[in-house]
Design an enzyme around this catalytic site. Structure first.
Site, mmCIF file in Angstrom:
data_model
loop_
_atom_site.group_PDB
_atom_site.id
_atom_site.type_symbol
_atom_site.label_atom_id
_atom_site.label_comp_id
_atom_site.label_asym_id
_atom_site.label_seq_id
_atom_site.Cartn_x
_atom_site.Cartn_y
_atom_site.Cartn_z
ATOM 1 N N GLU A 1 -44.430 -36.604 33.272
ATOM 2 C CA GLU A 1 -43.442 -37.267 32.415
ATOM 3 C C GLU A 1 -42.737 -36.299 31.462
ATOM 4 O O GLU A 1 -41.584 -36.515 31.096
ATOM 5 C CB GLU A 1 -44.098 -38.391 31.597
ATOM 6 C CG GLU A 1 -44.500 -39.607 32.425
ATOM 7 C CD GLU A 1 -45.904 -39.503 32.987
ATOM 8 O OE1 GLU A 1 -46.500 -38.407 32.890
ATOM 9 O OE2 GLU A 1 -46.398 -40.504 33.532
ATOM 10 N N PHE B 1 -56.220 -51.458 28.752
ATOM 11 C CA PHE B 1 -56.072 -50.330 29.670
ATOM 12 C C PHE B 1 -54.681 -49.720 29.531
ATOM 13 O O PHE B 1 -53.670 -50.406 29.601
ATOM 14 C CB PHE B 1 -56.307 -50.806 31.114
ATOM 15 C CG PHE B 1 -56.149 -49.715 32.140
ATOM 16 C CD1 PHE B 1 -55.128 -49.773 33.084
ATOM 17 C CD2 PHE B 1 -57.017 -48.635 32.166
ATOM 18 C CE1 PHE B 1 -54.968 -48.770 34.036
ATOM 19 C CE2 PHE B 1 -56.874 -47.617 33.106
ATOM 20 C CZ PHE B 1 -55.849 -47.691 34.042
ATOM 21 N N GLN B 2 -54.628 -48.433 29.335
ATOM 22 C CA GLN B 2 -53.378 -47.685 29.162
ATOM 23 C C GLN B 2 -52.497 -48.223 28.042
ATOM 24 O O GLN B 2 -51.274 -48.204 28.132
ATOM 25 C CB GLN B 2 -52.592 -47.618 30.487
ATOM 26 C CG GLN B 2 -53.343 -46.814 31.534
ATOM 27 C CD GLN B 2 -52.506 -46.402 32.727
ATOM 28 O OE1 GLN B 2 -51.624 -47.131 33.153
ATOM 29 N NE2 GLN B 2 -52.801 -45.226 33.254
ATOM 30 N N LYS C 1 -45.215 -55.868 29.274
ATOM 31 C CA LYS C 1 -45.160 -56.300 30.671
ATOM 32 C C LYS C 1 -44.645 -57.733 30.814
ATOM 33 O O LYS C 1 -43.855 -58.023 31.705
ATOM 34 C CB LYS C 1 -46.549 -56.166 31.309
ATOM 35 C CG LYS C 1 -46.497 -56.013 32.817
ATOM 36 C CD LYS C 1 -47.785 -55.447 33.378
ATOM 37 C CE LYS C 1 -47.638 -55.227 34.896
ATOM 38 N NZ LYS C 1 -48.877 -54.763 35.515
ATOM 39 N N MET D 1 -43.546 -12.787 23.491
ATOM 40 C CA MET D 1 -43.140 -12.870 22.088
ATOM 41 C C MET D 1 -44.358 -12.800 21.163
ATOM 42 O O MET D 1 -44.333 -12.133 20.130
ATOM 43 C CB MET D 1 -42.360 -14.169 21.850
ATOM 44 C CG MET D 1 -41.677 -14.244 20.503
ATOM 45 S SD MET D 1 -40.559 -12.873 20.191
ATOM 46 C CE MET D 1 -39.026 -13.559 20.794
#
Lengths: 157, 569
Positions: free
Chosen positions: B60, B122-123, B172, B484
């Protein structure tokens, strides 16, 4: 370092408090006193936020609060520029025989006296922050069981 | 009956409402990754394949950076679509990046059903709470009816004023419920004219500029966002004012123009930084006086009066006190300022910059770009790339030494040719951002310049490039170090190389595993042909250039030092 009060007019939706407070957290400025409630305009809330800080930093914070989409207006004032009140409730442990003495003192202190039970009374005072602190100090001879002050509400002069 | 079919004229599911809203907003590309809580929307998307192209990424974070690249090039909001929980939290870095670099994004995250909110389902994560400090606005939709109005607001806030990321979290149940759909673009209540500058302000600014002996223009990202390139040239030319660009302002002013002096900042050019201490009027256009540009504020531009043209009122006086703040977009401000500017000439002042250029060429550039011995140098590779591509490529840089080299040595010939992560400095930005840019500008040669470290942060996006057949060019400048950080350890930490040496896989074999053509170049004599092969390839191509292991980017303003303390070695 000075006492500043921010008056923030916002839409009354969840999450606004979090957005506003995170701007203070980021700059490590502590919120000393906070109040929020709906105004006479339905759907609009007014936040009264009291901080101790220096002018330049507070002005930058005000600019950043103005960016928040749900914020309509921000006004910044020092404490002296406003009419402000807080409410304090103090529970004092005092034996029945001494109630009258404290009741007399409470008239002097311009506080409302209520008996809770034989051994406890409450004093209630609505005034400026300084006056409330003064009252607390005047009760130093007594056993304070609990002391709570409300958020500050403020109006422009 | 099929799921998501239109029941009567306007009664559709929340998921379809999301799709319809995106179409109404002119969205034709989404970068996303499906999951449980976003499945109803993915099901609706299935029927919109003709109208909206969906790019399946491999992480993502890739979706967020790709959307950023897309947004940088088009000016439209980049759109990400991900699921709840880890899907949403994986967007956080990209959202923070977009916030600090003012890039418009609309991120749509799935969320558990509203009756499960706050139950550690969940999630489930509180992505609204998590992204409050890094979004312009966010909102959780728990009722399908809210969808059209919230989507309209999201796109408006993302792109208006100072652009930025917006996150919309959709539970949802809101995706599944049916609603009566109608769409209206968002109209703000009223336009806030409180800050609109009046003619007096432009007169004052004009007067300052006309009286200046050593005027100096700082051109930042705001010039590109506002499409004010022409107005900037007009102003600079009329009053003969030298122009320097910030990192994000690069390509806003033609680099072969006699008034272009170079880049400001920690690894900018010598003259551009030194002369900030000499300027008597600085015209800052669409830039925010970032600490990389100012160095130690106690010593910054002490002789100068500052005219600050900036669309975000919160940026005025935030870092530097402005003598004439002009709260406006760059284009309008410059258009209003020009009539008050008198023609002028500043030959002596401009010569000061040129004198510094000569020193920089001698001490730094000559050896960096035209080394005679030793391994290939980063500047050398970038310079050759600039020549062969004739300055026409769209350069997407990751973060590190290679980024500074690319900023310094690529010669941009057209605007909107430079995309990088500036404010947040996110390693791994360039690979996904590059394919976002390619989709936005399919006719341009998009070349990602990446270090061996940054490449490994998001290399899985090679899969996206391969699957979507996006002909992105990737140039890895491999010095086997986190360059760097190693440079700082050499200069400021007594050569104590604490965990900066990195062993990497064979990048060419890796590219081949993804079906992407590749080539490794280690010798100077092969560099030109290698770059040419990369640029000419019709498909994606990975060119690994093995460069000098321990080498430093100069000039450098040491952290916390005044910009006048800029070091040439």
């Amino acid at each position: 370092m000075n006492d500043y009060t921010l008056l923030v007019l916002t839409y009354n939706v969840p999450g606004v408090l979090h957005r506003i407070s995170s701007i203070f957290t980021r700059r490590k400025v502590n919120i000393e006193n906070l109040h929020v409630s709906e105004t006479k305009m339905i759907g609009m809330s007014r936040f009264t936020i009291v901080v101790k800080s220096d002018k330049e930093l507070v002005e930058k914070i005000v600019s950043q609060i103005r960016k928040i989409i749900e914020v309509k207006e921000v006004l910044l004032h020092t404490t002296e520029e406003l009419i402000h009140r807080e409410v304090a409730l103090i529970k004092v442990a005092v034996k029945q025989q001494d109630h009258q003495k404290l009741e007399d003192k409470s008239i002097q202190l311009d506080a409302k006296f209520t008996v809770v039970n034989d051994n406890e009374v409450t004093l209630e005072k609505c005034s400026t922050s300084d006056e409330i602190t003064k009252m607390y100090k005047e009760l130093s001879d007594y056993k304070i069981v609990e002391f709570i002050r409300s958020g500050r509400v403020a109006l422009l002069f | 009956m099929e799921k998501n079919t239109i029941v009567n004229t306007n009664c559709i599911s929340g998921a379809t409402a999301v799709m319809q809203s995106l179409v109404e907003e002119g969205v034709d590309i989404i970068f996303g990754y499906p999951g449980g809580a976003i499945m109803p929307i993915y099901d609706a998307l299935y029927d919109y394949k003709e109208k909206i192209r969906h790019i399946l990424v491999r992480h993502e974070q890739g979706a967020s950076h790709a959307a950023e690249g897309y947004a940088r090039v088009t000016g439209k909001a980049g759109v990400c679509l991900v699921t709840s929980g880890p899907g949403a939290t994986n967007l956080v870095t990209g959202i923070a990046d977009a916030m600090i670099d003012s890039i418009p994004l609309v991120c749509i995250t799935g969320q558990v059903s509203s009756k499960l909110l706050g139950t550690d389902a969940f999630q489930e994560t509180d992505i609204i709470g998590i992204t409050i400090p890094i979004t312009k606005w966010n909102y959780q939709i728990t009722d399908a009816k809210e969808i059209p109005a919230i989507m309209a607001r999201a796109f408006h806030y993302a792109t208006e004023g100072r652009p930025g990321p917006v996150l919309i979290d959709i539970t949802k149940n809101a995706q599944i419920e049916f609603m009566e759909f109608s769409y209206e673009k968002f109209k703000p209540e009223k336009i806030d004219n409180a800050n609109k500058p009046d003619i007096e302000i432009f007169k004052n600014a004009g007067q300052l500029i006309n009286e200046a002996k050593r005027p100096y223009i700082f051109a930042g990202h705001g010039v590109l966002i506002s499409h004010a390139e022409k107005e900037l040239i007009d102003l600079a030319e009329k009053a003969d004012i030298p122009v320097a660009c910030t990192l994000h302002g690069l390509s806003s002013f033609p680099q072969d123009h006699q008034l272009y002096m170079g880049m400001l900042g920690m690894h900018g050019n010598y003259g551009t930084n030194l002369m900030t201490a000499e300027a008597d009027v600085i015209i800052a256009v669409g830039m925010r006086f970032d600490d990389r540009v100012t160095g130690d504020l106690k010593h910054f531009a002490k002789k100068a009066k500052i005219i600050h043209i900036e669309i975000d009122p919160a940026e005025i006086h935030k870092i530097v006190k402005a003598d004439v703040p002009i709260i406006s977009d760059a284009k309008t401000a410059l258009q209003n300022l020009l009539p008050h500017i008198a023609a002028a000439s500043h030959s002596e002042w401009k010569q000061k910059f040129r004198d510094c250029d000569a020193q920089e060429m001698d001490k730094v550039i000559k050896n960096e770009v035209f080394p005679e011995t030793g391994k290939i140098k980063m500047g050398e590779a970038i310079n050759l790339f600039a020549e062969i591509s004739q300055g026409q490529s769209l350069v997407v840089a990751d973060v590190g030494q290679h980024q500074m080299m690319a900023a310094r040595y690529y010669k941009f010939k057209t605007k909107d040719s430079w995309v990088t992560s500036g404010g947040l400095g996110t390693m791994g930005f360039a690979l996904p951002a590059a394919f976002g840019c390619k989709i936005a500008a399919p006719d341009r040669n998009v070349v990602a310049i990446i270090g061996d470290g940054g490449f490994q942060m998001t290399l899985q996006e090679l899969g996206t490039i391969a699957q979507e057949k996006l002909p992105v060019k990737i140039m890895i400048l491999n010095n086997h170090y986190l360059g760097m950080v190693r440079q700082w350890q050499e200069l400021f930490f007594d050569n104590r190389y604490s965990f900066v040496h990195m062993e990497s896989p064979d990048f060419i074999k890796l590219a081949d595993a993804y079906g992407i053509a590749g080539l490794r170049v280690s010798d100077r004599k092969d560099l030109k042909s290698g770059i040419k092969k990369m640029l000419d390839c019709k498909d994606a191509f990975l060119l690994e250039v093995v460069v000098e292991k321990e080498h430093n980017v100069f000039p450098m303003v040491p952290a916390g030092a005044a910009v006048s303390a800029i070091r040439l070695e």
